[in-house]
Design an enzyme around this catalytic site. Structure first.
Site, short mmCIF file in Angstrom:
data_model
loop_
_atom_site.label_atom_id
_atom_site.label_comp_id
_atom_site.label_asym_id
_atom_site.label_seq_id
_atom_site.Cartn_x
_atom_site.Cartn_y
_atom_site.Cartn_z
CD GLU A 64 0.41 -10.60 21.48
OE1 GLU A 64 -0.72 -12.02 21.77
OE2 GLU A 64 0.19 -9.54 20.34
CG ASP A 65 1.82 -14.28 18.60
OD1 ASP A 65 1.62 -13.82 17.92
OD2 ASP A 65 0.83 -15.62 18.89
#
Length: 151
Positions: A64-65
């Site tokens: 997600e990052d």
């Protein structure tokens, strides 16, 4: 994106693929566990990010990052900003560090490959820029590995 922990991507010419990396001198991503971003990016990530990306993040519970960094770089055409810290941030309830997993670096590299395919290009931009807080005593850049020559 403004954060404390920078990471980078590097192209491996031998394997002809992008790799996830941790470097001292340049970075192109900010780890989102401790990053400040505009709320608009959160909306865009949640509602306009390609469904394929969100599904992959949900399935593997990671990436997600990197996906947020791709989105921010794609829209802003700017690299992240790093704010150094003299403190370590630890997950209070965590039993282990995710980066200690055997396949961690490979999985992150696969994520970069996936996102590059979805976006149709590599939007991440390198920087060596950092903003030093005036309220804390943090060693100069040269004490972090002699990356930059003093001016």
């Amino acid at each position: 994106m403004v954060g404390f922990f920078g990471r980078s991507h590097m192209y491996n010419f031998k394997d002809k693929r992008w790799n996830y990396a941790k470097t001292n001198c340049k970075f192109s991503m900010s780890l989102t566990g401790c990053t400040f971003i505009h709320k608009t990016y959160m909306y865009l990530y949640s509602y306009l990010m390609p469904k394929e990306v969100r599904e992959r993040v949900d399935n593997i519970m990671d990436c997600e990052d990197i996906a947020m960094n791709f989105l921010a770089a794609h829209l802003s055409r700017k690299p992240p900003m790093k704010v150094p810290t003299n403190s370590d941030f630890h997950c209070a309830g965590c039993k282990s560090n995710i980066s200690k997993k055997k396949d961690f670096w490979d999985e992150r590299s696969v994520c970069i490959q996936f996102l590059t395919r979805i976006y149709g290009y590599q939007p991440l931009l390198y920087t060596q820029s950092r903003t030093d807080p005036v309220t804390t005593e943090i060693p100069s850049v040269n004490e972090y590995g002699n990356c930059f020559k003093p001016t």
